[in-house]
Scaffold this motif. Structure first.
Motif, PDB file in Angstrom:
ATOM      1  N   LEU A  96       1.550 -43.679  32.804  1.00 33.23           N
ATOM      2  CA  LEU A  96       2.408 -44.839  33.044  1.00 33.23           C
ATOM      3  C   LEU A  96       3.840 -44.405  33.356  1.00 33.23           C
ATOM      4  O   LEU A  96       4.494 -44.985  34.240  1.00 33.23           O
ATOM      5  CB  LEU A  96       2.404 -45.752  31.816  1.00 33.23           C
ATOM      6  N   LEU A  97       4.321 -43.392  32.658  1.00 35.73           N
ATOM      7  CA  LEU A  97       5.684 -42.901  32.887  1.00 35.73           C
ATOM      8  C   LEU A  97       5.825 -42.301  34.277  1.00 35.73           C
ATOM      9  O   LEU A  97       6.773 -42.607  35.016  1.00 35.73           O
ATOM     10  CB  LEU A  97       6.049 -41.863  31.824  1.00 35.73           C
ATOM     11  N   ILE A  98       4.869 -41.455  34.645  1.00 35.37           N
ATOM     12  CA  ILE A  98       4.914 -40.817  35.966  1.00 35.37           C
ATOM     13  C   ILE A  98       4.731 -41.861  37.064  1.00 35.37           C
ATOM     14  O   ILE A  98       5.456 -41.873  38.072  1.00 35.37           O
ATOM     15  CB  ILE A  98       3.831 -39.726  36.075  1.00 35.37           C
ATOM     16  N   GLY A  99       3.758 -42.761  36.860  1.00 34.45           N
ATOM     17  CA  GLY A  99       3.514 -43.805  37.852  1.00 34.45           C
ATOM     18  C   GLY A  99       4.713 -44.719  38.014  1.00 34.45           C
ATOM     19  O   GLY A  99       5.075 -45.095  39.137  1.00 34.45           O
ATOM     20  N   GLY A 100       5.351 -45.061  36.895  1.00 30.06           N
ATOM     21  CA  GLY A 100       6.525 -45.921  36.952  1.00 30.06           C
ATOM     22  C   GLY A 100       7.668 -45.278  37.711  1.00 30.06           C
ATOM     23  O   GLY A 100       8.373 -45.944  38.490  1.00 30.06           O
ATOM     24  N   LEU A 101       7.860 -43.969  37.504  1.00 28.08           N
ATOM     25  CA  LEU A 101       8.939 -43.258  38.201  1.00 28.08           C
ATOM     26  C   LEU A 101       8.657 -43.139  39.694  1.00 28.08           C
ATOM     27  O   LEU A 101       9.534 -43.387  40.527  1.00 28.08           O
ATOM     28  CB  LEU A 101       9.115 -41.860  37.592  1.00 28.08           C
ATOM     29  N   LEU A 102       7.421 -42.754  40.026  1.00 27.08           N
ATOM     30  CA  LEU A 102       7.074 -42.555  41.443  1.00 27.08           C
ATOM     31  C   LEU A 102       7.081 -43.858  42.232  1.00 27.08           C
ATOM     32  O   LEU A 102       7.492 -43.880  43.399  1.00 27.08           O
ATOM     33  CB  LEU A 102       5.692 -41.891  41.552  1.00 27.08           C
ATOM     34  N   PHE A 136       7.064 -48.355  33.843  1.00 20.92           N
ATOM     35  CA  PHE A 136       7.792 -47.290  33.151  1.00 20.92           C
ATOM     36  C   PHE A 136       8.148 -47.724  31.729  1.00 20.92           C
ATOM     37  O   PHE A 136       8.025 -46.948  30.774  1.00 20.92           O
ATOM     38  CB  PHE A 136       9.056 -46.933  33.932  1.00 20.92           C
ATOM     39  N   GLY A 137       8.562 -48.967  31.576  1.00 21.34           N
ATOM     40  CA  GLY A 137       8.912 -49.493  30.257  1.00 21.34           C
ATOM     41  C   GLY A 137       7.716 -49.512  29.324  1.00 21.34           C
ATOM     42  O   GLY A 137       7.838 -49.194  28.131  1.00 21.34           O
ATOM     43  N   GLY A 165       8.717 -46.575  41.304  1.00 20.33           N
ATOM     44  CA  GLY A 165       9.927 -47.340  41.054  1.00 20.33           C
ATOM     45  C   GLY A 165       9.641 -48.644  40.338  1.00 20.33           C
ATOM     46  O   GLY A 165      10.373 -49.630  40.494  1.00 20.33           O
ATOM     47  N   ALA A 166       8.555 -48.651  39.552  1.00 14.32           N
ATOM     48  CA  ALA A 166       8.143 -49.860  38.830  1.00 14.32           C
ATOM     49  C   ALA A 166       8.690 -49.801  37.406  1.00 14.32           C
ATOM     50  O   ALA A 166       8.136 -49.111  36.553  1.00 14.32           O
ATOM     51  CB  ALA A 166       6.620 -49.970  38.814  1.00 14.32           C
TER      52      ALA A 166
END
Length: 227
Positions: A134-140, A147-148, A142-143
């Motif tokens: 979730l952290l990596i996906g959120g960063l890539l 990320f939260g 821009g979600a």
């Protein structure tokens, strides 16, 4: 200096501490595994004696492959000792065996931090497995919402590590007291026991510090993304 960069440097420093702590615990174990305990008892014999003395006759003691793979299994109620510990009568071996028995005693007495740790384990195990994605996906992507969510799940995993600290320190404290009271070691051997147990404790402290700093860094990234 940018605060995000500063936090990143702190995380790298903490990671270095984790690596150093792992080398230290291996070095301490290796050093004191060459020193025979005056009692002449093996890790297995010490574990069996401690468990029986505390009414834990139904808790088994089994050898397990590997080095520093020692642990107490609360599900099967079994103390598992790595082969170098199970068969050896060294300071390292009886120190580790006593520590793992400390966890079995905690379980019997329903030690608060251990009970909480056991209850948190299923959730923490799930959280630690999915949070990185979730952290990596959120960063890539821009979600920020993704990320939260990753941060929240990672925080659960970090909380589990924090709760683990008093569990480990208490088990080591119990181990030292038992070893002295039962005559497993002499006064001059307490130094070696302390070196082995303190080195092991440091790995938990270092890992928890690293995880906390990572969590703070992720929070800062999340807050800065909303600006």
């Amino acid at each position: 200096m940018n605060i995000n960069l500063f936090m990143l440097l702190l995380v790298f420093a903490a990671f270095g501490l984790v690596i150093w702590a792992q080398f230290r615990v291996k070095g301490s174990f290796k050093k004191w595994s060459k020193v025979r305990a005056s009692s002449g008892m093996t890790g297995y014999e010490v574990a069996r004696r401690i468990l029986d003395d505390h009414g834990l006759h139904d808790v088994g003691v089994e050898p397990v492959r590997g080095q520093l793979t020692d642990h107490y299994d609360p599900i099967t109620r079994t103390v598992r000792l790595s082969e170098p510990v199970y068969h050896s009568d060294s300071i390292s071996a009886i120190s580790v065996a006593s520590h793992e028995c400390g966890h079995a005693i905690q379980h019997k007495e329903a030690y608060g931090a251990l009970v909480l740790r056991h209850r948190m384990f299923p959730v923490s195990n799930f959280a630690s497995g999915i949070a990185p994605f979730l952290l990596i996906g959120g960063l890539l992507l821009g979600a920020s919402d993704l990320f939260g969510l990753g941060i929240l799940l990672y925080a659960v995993a970090v909380a589990f590590q924090v709760v683990t600290l008093p569990v480990e320190f208490n088990a080591s404290s119990r181990a030292r007291a038992i070893m002295v009271n039962e005559g497993f070691i002499r006064n001059e051997e307490e130094r070696g026991v302390g070196k082995v147990l303190n080195a092991a404790a440091l790995t938990y402290v270092a890992s928890t510090l690293y995880a906390l700093l990572e969590l703070f860094r992720f929070v800062l990234l999340f807050l800065s993304s909303d600006e």
